[in-house]
Design a protein around this motif. Structure first.
Motif, PDB file in Angstrom:
ATOM      1  N   LEU A 282       0.833  -1.207   0.000  1.00  8.13           N
ATOM      2  CA  LEU A 282       0.000   0.000   0.000  1.00  8.13           C
ATOM      3  C   LEU A 282       0.873   1.264   0.000  1.00  8.13           C
ATOM      4  O   LEU A 282       0.598   2.243  -0.704  1.00  8.13           O
ATOM      5  N   PHE A 283       1.927   1.223   0.780  1.00  6.10           N
ATOM      6  CA  PHE A 283       2.880   2.342   0.865  1.00  6.10           C
ATOM      7  C   PHE A 283       3.493   2.620  -0.515  1.00  6.10           C
ATOM      8  O   PHE A 283       3.468   3.762  -1.001  1.00  6.10           O
ATOM      9  N   ILE A 284       3.989   1.566  -1.163  1.00  5.52           N
ATOM     10  CA  ILE A 284       4.637   1.763  -2.471  1.00  5.52           C
ATOM     11  C   ILE A 284       3.612   2.251  -3.504  1.00  5.52           C
ATOM     12  O   ILE A 284       3.910   3.137  -4.312  1.00  5.52           O
ATOM     13  N   GLU A 285       2.414   1.689  -3.436  1.00  2.00           N
ATOM     14  CA  GLU A 285       1.355   2.132  -4.361  1.00  2.00           C
ATOM     15  C   GLU A 285       1.134   3.647  -4.276  1.00  2.00           C
ATOM     16  O   GLU A 285       0.856   4.302  -5.266  1.00  2.00           O
ATOM     17  N   HIS A 286       1.266   4.196  -3.069  1.00  4.28           N
ATOM     18  CA  HIS A 286       0.980   5.631  -2.867  1.00  4.28           C
ATOM     19  C   HIS A 286       2.200   6.532  -3.080  1.00  4.28           C
ATOM     20  O   HIS A 286       2.081   7.749  -2.964  1.00  4.28           O
ATOM     21  N   LEU A 287       3.363   5.961  -3.320  1.00  6.33           N
ATOM     22  CA  LEU A 287       4.523   6.808  -3.634  1.00  6.33           C
ATOM     23  C   LEU A 287       4.333   7.324  -5.047  1.00  6.33           C
ATOM     24  O   LEU A 287       4.094   6.548  -5.976  1.00  6.33           O
ATOM     25  N   ASP A 288       4.452   8.623  -5.210  1.00  9.49           N
ATOM     26  CA  ASP A 288       4.079   9.189  -6.500  1.00  9.49           C
ATOM     27  C   ASP A 288       4.879  10.465  -6.784  1.00  9.49           C
ATOM     28  O   ASP A 288       5.036  11.319  -5.903  1.00  9.49           O
ATOM     29  N   GLY A 289       5.397  10.570  -7.994  1.00 10.29           N
ATOM     30  CA  GLY A 289       6.063  11.817  -8.415  1.00 10.29           C
ATOM     31  C   GLY A 289       7.439  12.005  -7.812  1.00 10.29           C
ATOM     32  O   GLY A 289       7.942  13.123  -7.776  1.00 10.29           O
ATOM     33  N   ILE A 290       8.058  10.939  -7.309  1.00 11.98           N
ATOM     34  CA  ILE A 290       9.397  11.101  -6.721  1.00 11.98           C
ATOM     35  C   ILE A 290      10.394  10.200  -7.452  1.00 11.98           C
ATOM     36  O   ILE A 290      10.011   9.272  -8.158  1.00 11.98           O
ATOM     37  N   GLU A 291      11.671  10.508  -7.219  1.00 11.89           N
ATOM     38  CA  GLU A 291      12.722   9.756  -7.916  1.00 11.89           C
ATOM     39  C   GLU A 291      13.670   9.122  -6.914  1.00 11.89           C
ATOM     40  O   GLU A 291      14.889   9.227  -7.027  1.00 11.89           O
ATOM     41  N   SER A 292      13.099   8.523  -5.890  1.00 14.93           N
ATOM     42  CA  SER A 292      13.916   7.956  -4.809  1.00 14.93           C
ATOM     43  C   SER A 292      14.316   6.525  -5.124  1.00 14.93           C
ATOM     44  O   SER A 292      13.614   5.816  -5.842  1.00 14.93           O
ATOM     45  N   ARG A 293      15.418   6.138  -4.529  1.00 17.18           N
ATOM     46  CA  ARG A 293      15.842   4.738  -4.620  1.00 17.18           C
ATOM     47  C   ARG A 293      15.319   4.017  -3.377  1.00 17.18           C
ATOM     48  O   ARG A 293      15.512   4.491  -2.262  1.00 17.18           O
ATOM     49  N   ILE A 294      14.659   2.892  -3.561  1.00 20.60           N
ATOM     50  CA  ILE A 294      14.169   2.131  -2.406  1.00 20.60           C
ATOM     51  C   ILE A 294      15.172   1.033  -2.089  1.00 20.60           C
ATOM     52  O   ILE A 294      15.636   0.333  -2.988  1.00 20.60           O
ATOM     53  N   VAL A 295      15.500   0.918  -0.815  1.00 18.17           N
ATOM     54  CA  VAL A 295      16.458  -0.102  -0.388  1.00 18.17           C
ATOM     55  C   VAL A 295      15.837  -0.883   0.761  1.00 18.17           C
ATOM     56  O   VAL A 295      15.242  -0.302   1.665  1.00 18.17           O
ATOM     57  N   SER A 296      15.970  -2.206   0.692  1.00 20.68           N
ATOM     58  CA  SER A 296      15.358  -3.057   1.716  1.00 20.68           C
ATOM     59  C   SER A 296      16.426  -3.993   2.282  1.00 20.68           C
ATOM     60  O   SER A 296      16.255  -5.197   2.328  1.00 20.68           O
ATOM     61  N   ASP A 297      17.571  -3.396   2.705  1.00 14.64           N
ATOM     62  CA  ASP A 297      18.734  -4.222   3.024  1.00 14.64           C
ATOM     63  C   ASP A 297      18.826  -4.619   4.495  1.00 14.64           C
ATOM     64  O   ASP A 297      19.884  -4.984   4.976  1.00 14.64           O
TER      65      ASP A 297
END
Ligand code: SF4
Length: 371
Positions: A282-297
């Protein structure tokens, strides 16, 4: 003979700074009230003097010079290579080196490029003091390419963009912020000492100053009560900030924290792995208009493979989560057990037959003995 060195280090650094030199301009956390946090429990925040910090940097310089001397004696021409590191870490020679010396050796071995300033909120220093420290660091180690640190959103929000820009120009080019949540209800409940508006203000100032910003999000922190709001509001706040990095670090309710007591009292109801994964979706679905790198390390995250860049990888992230939920319940249990045992790193690892069978037996045993 033990070679003693006088140089102070704090308790933690971000996972991405494993190869950085650790320098400690401040001790502990000036806030120290977040209910999930145990790192600085029973400690008092202290600003160290510029003189003390410079002495530490000087001590590191002397250690580096000493290591270079050993390297020459070992015929390695001043390089900190495998031979030098083996010598320094061995207990089988005339000298014994203490941990700071070994830390500096490991830093030199990995190229001596990056430095992390500890502890929890370095920007709380007076701007001129911090600038003096950064300049001294650069003077003693001119080849450093990146200095990074932790900071609280409210602290960043109290610095002018101009001051932050001077700090960046002096070398502090990346800041890690524990955003945790963008929901005011959750932030209040966990006593973060910052509102969603504070996070936005602090984050936007750092970005405007050209500092690379890494925001840490804590899936699961809203518990049952605020899971949905936590996901949507956190995405909203990050959409306003557009940080370089968004790092996921799933909640673990640790014994000894206030949140643990709240959980025992029934004031906080944690959610399980799969509910957390739905929350992340749900969180990722609502990310919008940004150019961030997602890291799940982080080891606590169920799906480490959620790594990539927005907006182009958004569908890929959602597809990975959907792939997990499309698996049979038994395979999901096997994957979770493999992940929690530190064996699995991605869903593809399930295709390795021997490990799969071993974990399957483990799951069956748990179901029999501790359903
Ligand atoms: S601000 Fe960070 S270090 Fe300080 S109590 Fe909160 S989580 Fe812990």
């Amino acid at each position: 003979m033990i070679l003693h060195t006088c140089y102070e280090q704090g308790p933690i650094r971000p996972p991405s700074e494993a190869r950085s030199l650790l320098i400690r301009p401040t001790r502990n956390c000036p806030w120290n009230k977040c209910t999930f946090c145990h790192t600085y429990k029973d400690t008092r925040f202290q600003l160290r003097t510029v003189e003390e910090i410079k002495n530490d940097i000087m001590a590191v310089r002397e250690m580096a010079d000493r290591i270079a001397e050993f390297s020459w004696q070992l015929g390695q021409e001043g390089h900190t290579n495998d031979a030098v590191v083996s010598f320094l870490f061995s207990s089988d020679n005339d000298h014994r080196f203490d941990d700071p010396m070994r830390h500096v050796a490991a830093w030199l071995y990995y190229g001596a490029q990056t430095v992390f300033l500890q502890d929890a909120d370095t920007l709380i220093m007076k701007t001129d003091d911090l600038l003096e420290v950064l300049r001294y660091l650069k003077e003693k180690f001119p080849d450093i390419s990146r200095v990074t640190s932790y900071c609280r959103s409210r602290t960043a929000g109290h610095k002018s963009v101009e001051d932050l820009r001077r700090i960046r120009e002096a070398g502090l080019v990346r800041i890690h912020v524990g955003l945790e949540s963008g929901s005011d209800d959750v932030l209040k409940f966990i006593r973060k000492g910052a509102t969603a508006a504070d996070h936005i203000e602090g984050g936007q100032r750092l970005v405007a100053a050209g500092i690379s910003l890494c925001e840490y999000v804590m899936p699961g922190l809203g518990g049952k009560r605020w899971s949905r709001e936590h996901a949507i509001e956190t995405a909203r706040v990050l959409n306003e900030i557009n940080p370089d990095h968004i790092r996921l670090r799933t909640l673990s309710v640790r014994r000894g924290t206030a949140l643990y007591e709240m959980m025992l009292q029934g004031e906080f109801q944690p959610i399980g792995d799969e509910e957390i994964l739905k929350e992340i979706r749900l969180f990722i679905e609502h990310l919008d208009g940004i150019e961030s790198r997602i890291v799940s390390d982080h080891i606590l995250n169920l799906l480490e493979e959620l790594e990539g860049k927005l907006p182009e990888d958004k569908e890929k992230f959602l597809g990975i989560i959907d792939r997990y939920f499309s698996m049979a319940e038994e395979d999901r249990l096997i994957f979770r057990l493999g992940r929690r045992r530190g064996i699995y790193r991605s869903l593809d690892d399930l295709s390795e037959p021997d490990t799969y069978l071993q974990l399957k037996e483990g799951v069956e045993r748990y179901q029999r003995e501790e359903p």
